[in-house]
Design an enzyme around this catalytic site. Structure first.
Site, PDB file in Angstrom:
ATOM      1  CD  GLU A 134     -11.395   1.573  13.408  1.00 15.53           C
ATOM      2  OE1 GLU A 134     -10.232   2.007  13.311  1.00 15.53           O
ATOM      3  OE2 GLU A 134     -11.876   0.722  12.650  1.00 15.53           O
TER       4      GLU A 134
ATOM      5  CB  ILE B 242      -0.972  -0.011   1.194  1.00 13.68           C
ATOM      6  CG1 ILE B 242      -1.940  -1.201   1.085  1.00 13.68           C
ATOM      7  CG2 ILE B 242      -1.760   1.300   1.257  1.00 13.68           C
ATOM      8  CD1 ILE B 242      -2.812  -1.414   2.302  1.00 13.68           C
TER       9      ILE B 242
ATOM     10  CB  THR C  83      -5.385   4.748   5.184  1.00 12.70           C
ATOM     11  OG1 THR C  83      -4.108   4.588   4.591  1.00 12.70           O
ATOM     12  CG2 THR C  83      -5.980   6.093   4.791  1.00 12.70           C
TER      13      THR C  83
ATOM     14  CG  HIS D  55     -11.417   0.748   9.237  1.00 11.91           C
ATOM     15  ND1 HIS D  55     -10.860   0.219  10.374  1.00 11.91           N
ATOM     16  CD2 HIS D  55     -10.672   0.273   8.199  1.00 11.91           C
ATOM     17  CE1 HIS D  55      -9.832  -0.544  10.048  1.00 11.91           C
ATOM     18  NE2 HIS D  55      -9.701  -0.530   8.716  1.00 11.91           N
TER      19      HIS D  55
ATOM     20  NE  ARG E 263      -5.407  -3.221  11.770  1.00 12.44           N
ATOM     21  CZ  ARG E 263      -5.919  -3.497  10.583  1.00 12.44           C
ATOM     22  NH1 ARG E 263      -6.251  -2.503   9.764  1.00 12.44           N
ATOM     23  NH2 ARG E 263      -6.099  -4.752  10.194  1.00 12.44           N
TER      24      ARG E 263
END
Length: 326
Positions: free
Chosen positions: A265, A159, A234, A284, A236
């Site tokens: 979260e 990523i 983006t 998320h 954790r």
């Protein structure tokens, strides 16, 4: 012969359910929220396979309550920090995940957040809806240039590298910090963490959550960040110390933050971060495209099917060497 019994801890996109139902006795948790602990422990009893989400804590207790016939845990995510891998290794339980497939979707969202934070898109949209837009103003909602800026990427796996590829079109200088120097098709410079923090105009987090990266962005490391920089997360939520981020945004040391993940979260509706105009928070949704989530569900289902039938998982997590029994 009885079909293997499997538990899916939330409704997932097709073709995941159909693949499982063709070969297994499937129980899918029907509620919108994750199963409470007691419900999870009750539902997993007697299961040969478990398809979990990152919101489910899958520890030794869950594995033992399931029983010795539990062969596989398939996580609908790339990360597996919600699963006790040592406990799985000790019990000979295979663990699967869904790597690669969500790379581009998550990189797309990273860039959506990056541009929105840099150019104050959310603030501008709220400004218009509130009826405050009266005229063109040369001082209104001044943001940060992206083209030609320095982008610092923490975690340079799939990523992180996909985010760096997109930066080429913006003429950005790309720095990265990773556990090891990574081969890459884009021009990016490996640097230590303090250098990245001091020199980056925009910092994007893509590291896995481990004991070493927990609260990697904290009061001490935030002090190293260039004043006026932007932070994007983006990966954790627990990579960032929330209280320290709140202080830095309030003080103006950070110009803005954009978060797809938070700690805790989800954030409570009255959390002070949500009251800040320079903080964007989304729920998320890094992998939340129809195509990507369908592919994730398919991979998770195929991992589960392989595991319950004793075959190698197509996308297995490398488990640690089993330690001493509990």
């Amino acid at each position: 012969m009885a079909r293997p019994r499997v538990l899916v801890t939330r409704s997932i996109p097709e073709p995941g359910p159909s693949l499982l139902q063709a070969a297994c006795e499937v129980h899918i948790w029907p509620e919108a929220l994750p199963p409470p602990r007691a419900a999870l422990l009750e539902a997993v009893r007697g299961c040969h396979g478990l398809l979990s989400l990152l919101t489910d804590r899958i520890d030794a207790e869950v594995m033992d309550v399931a029983g010795p016939q539990l062969r596989v845990i398939s996580n609908l995510a790339v990360g597996v920090d919600n699963i006790d891998l040592q406990a799985a290794a000790r019990r000979g339980i295979a663990v699967g995940h869904t790597p690669g497939v969500l790379t581009e979707a998550t990189a797309d969202l990273t860039w959506a957040l990056l541009l929105a934070a840099a150019r104050r898109i959310v603030e501008g949209e709220r400004y218009v809806r509130a009826g405050e837009w009266q005229t063109w103003d040369p001082l209104l909602l001044l943001g940060t240039d992206v083209y030609g800026a320095t982008l610092g990427i923490i975690g340079f796996g799939r990523i992180g590298q996909a985010v760096a590829r997109r930066a080429q079109g913006f003429g950005m200088r790309v720095l990265y910090h990773s556990r090891r120097t990574m081969p890459s098709e884009v021009t990016a410079q490996a640097v230590d963490l303090p250098t990245l923090l001091r020199e980056s105009d925009i910092i994007s987090l893509h590291a896995p959550l481990t004991p070493a990266t927990h609260h990697l962005i904290n009061r001490d490391t935030i002090r190293l960040i260039k004043p006026g920089a932007i932070l994007i997360n983006t990966a954790r939520g627990a990579l960032v110390e929330t209280a320290a981020l709140l202080e830095a945004l309030r003080a103006g040391h950070l110009a803005a933050a954009a978060l797809d993940v938070t700690d805790p979260e989800p954030l409570p509706a009255d959390h002070p971060l949500l009251a800040l105009p320079n903080c964007i928070v989304v729920p998320h949704i890094g992998s939340a495209s129809r195509q990507t989530r369908a592919r994730m569900a398919e991979i998770a289902a195929r991992n589960l099917l392989a595991g319950v039938h004793g075959a190698p998982l197509p996308h297995a997590v490398a488990l640690p060497a089993p330690s001493a029994e509990e």
